[in-house]
Enzyme design. Structure first.
Site, PDB file in Angstrom:
ATOM      1  N   GLY A 236     -40.224 -22.185 -15.629  1.00  4.42           N
ATOM      2  CA  GLY A 236     -40.755 -20.887 -16.034  1.00  4.42           C
ATOM      3  C   GLY A 236     -39.796 -19.758 -15.720  1.00  4.42           C
TER       4      GLY A 236
ATOM      5  NE  ARG B  96     -42.047 -26.546 -17.300  1.00  6.69           N
ATOM      6  CZ  ARG B  96     -42.334 -25.258 -17.432  1.00  6.69           C
ATOM      7  NH1 ARG B  96     -42.237 -24.697 -18.624  1.00  6.69           N
ATOM      8  NH2 ARG B  96     -42.709 -24.528 -16.410  1.00  6.69           N
TER       9      ARG B  96
ATOM     10  CG  ASP C 135     -41.369 -26.867  -5.382  1.00  6.56           C
ATOM     11  OD1 ASP C 135     -40.504 -26.168  -4.819  1.00  6.56           O
ATOM     12  OD2 ASP C 135     -42.533 -27.003  -4.964  1.00  6.56           O
TER      13      ASP C 135
ATOM     14  CB  THR D 158     -41.510 -19.616  -9.073  1.00  2.00           C
ATOM     15  OG1 THR D 158     -42.907 -19.676  -9.389  1.00  2.00           O
ATOM     16  CG2 THR D 158     -41.345 -19.792  -7.582  1.00  2.00           C
ATOM     17  CB  ILE D 159     -44.133 -14.973 -11.145  1.00  2.00           C
ATOM     18  CG1 ILE D 159     -45.048 -15.964 -11.862  1.00  2.00           C
ATOM     19  CG2 ILE D 159     -43.031 -14.463 -12.064  1.00  2.00           C
ATOM     20  CD1 ILE D 159     -45.855 -15.343 -12.996  1.00  2.00           C
ATOM     21  CG  ASP D 160     -46.968 -19.239  -9.845  1.00  2.00           C
ATOM     22  OD1 ASP D 160     -47.617 -18.259 -10.250  1.00  2.00           O
ATOM     23  OD2 ASP D 160     -46.738 -20.240 -10.545  1.00  2.00           O
TER      24      ASP D 160
ATOM     25  CG  ASP E 290     -45.269 -22.154  -6.563  1.00  2.00           C
ATOM     26  OD1 ASP E 290     -44.119 -21.683  -6.693  1.00  2.00           O
ATOM     27  OD2 ASP E 290     -45.820 -22.829  -7.446  1.00  2.00           O
TER      28      ASP E 290
ATOM     29  NE  ARG F 180     -52.034 -24.718 -14.985  1.00  2.00           N
ATOM     30  CZ  ARG F 180     -50.953 -24.184 -15.584  1.00  2.00           C
ATOM     31  NH1 ARG F 180     -49.759 -24.323 -15.048  1.00  2.00           N
ATOM     32  NH2 ARG F 180     -51.076 -23.527 -16.717  1.00  2.00           N
TER      33      ARG F 180
END
Length: 324
Positions: free
Chosen positions: A15, A76, A107, A129-131, A133, A175
């Protein structure tokens, strides 16, 4: 060690995140300043296998630090998930004299970097990553911009929610990670914050809380829902039926991925990109750049992928206090 690295590649994978272009710029200019050749690899690992390359110079990264997305595009690649694809990618690197690659992503991208490292290609990962995470780092490029984008959207929805005395369920990205939801919940003063890490929320209690707030005079309610929780539209229908208060769902969606990166994302991306290049110049491989306890550092990718990350209990506690 520095003489062993003569040409490096850069790719963006997975992403997109605001600040990727700032990192591309930092990698390129740091490498050029050290006398290295720089190759931009379009469309992530797919472009690596397909030899979709461009030569990078100072001009090619001019005027991109303020741009969202990635000038190298991202994709991807199922083929790269196979040993045959990984072998092919490593052979392409050797064919073109690429001694090392900086990989901007999350990851999954780092797992790919580790596979290339096993095949003799020096690799360094940069967390984008915007998350937020990625467990090994306190910060990931793109998070600050995404939170600010979501926060501004929630503010606008609150205006119309107040005007119509509605309940508004606003779904943000996340998510499997609730950092955007948690930060927006606090920043926007939401009455409820639903997080995938705590996916055992009591909807009946939430409805009772809404009715109690209405009883004491509250005219509108904001519920921040991380996308991992479930369908916001169906939730809105259930809450409206139970409360008899008009309830609307708004999904902010991919605007959280776009836009000009914030000052923090530009600075962090620049520092992380430069740090990654310095690691390659030192002959390092299979490392991921991190920001922990206020300092830049790096970890072995395998070690980093095994780390676990949880939401800050104190942040969770204050979010609950503010909603009362």
């Amino acid at each position: 060690m520095a003489n062993e690295i003569k040409k490096i590649g850069i790719l963006t994978s997975g992403g997109d995140a605001p600040g990727m272009n700032a990192a591309i710029r930092a990698v390129t200019r740091t490498a050029l300043a050290s006398g290295l050749e720089v190759i931009g690899i379009n469309r992530g690992y797919a472009g690596l296998i397909e030899e979709d390359f461009i030569e990078m110079d100072a001009k090619s990264v001019s005027d991109i630090i303020q741009r969202g997305g990635t000038i190298l595009y991202t994709a991807r690649c199922k083929r790269f998930m196979t040993p045959e694809g990984q072998d092919q990618a490593a052979e392409v690197c050797r064919k073109h004299g690429i001694d090392g690659i900086v990989i901007l992503g999350g990851d999954g991208s780092f797992r790919g970097a580790s596979k290339l490292s096993e095949r003799g290609i020096n690799t360094i990962g940069v967390p984008c990553t915007i998350d937020l995470d990625i467990s090994c780092t306190d910060y990931t490029i793109g998070f600050d911009t995404a939170v600010n984008t979501a926060m501004e959207a929630v503010d606008k929805v609150r205006d119309t929610s107040t005007s119509h005395e509605r309940i508004s369920i606003i779904e943000v990205m996340g998510r499997n990670a609730g950092y955007i939801a948690l930060y927006c919940g606090i920043a926007n003063g939401a009455e409820e914050i639903l997080l995938p890490e705590l996916n055992n929320y009591d909807e009946r209690k939430m409805i009772d809380d809404i009715l109690e707030r209405k009883r004491v005079g509250k005219k509108h309610h904001i519920i921040i829902n991380a996308e991992g929780i479930g369908n916001s539209y169906r939730m809105a229908d259930r809450i409206e039926a139970a409360t008899n208060i008009e309830t609307r769902a708004t999904i902010i969606g991919h605007i959280q991925r776009g836009g000009s990166p914030s000052a923090r994302d530009r600075v962090m991306a620049s520092a992380m990109g430069a740090y990654a290049t310095d690691l390659l110049i030192e002959g390092k491989s299979n490392r991921v750049v991190c920001y922990r306890n206020g300092k830049f550092c790096d970890y072995d990718i395998e070690e980093a992928l095994e780390m676990k990350k949880t939401l800050d209990p104190y942040m969770l506690s204050i979010s609950g206090r503010f909603s009362r």
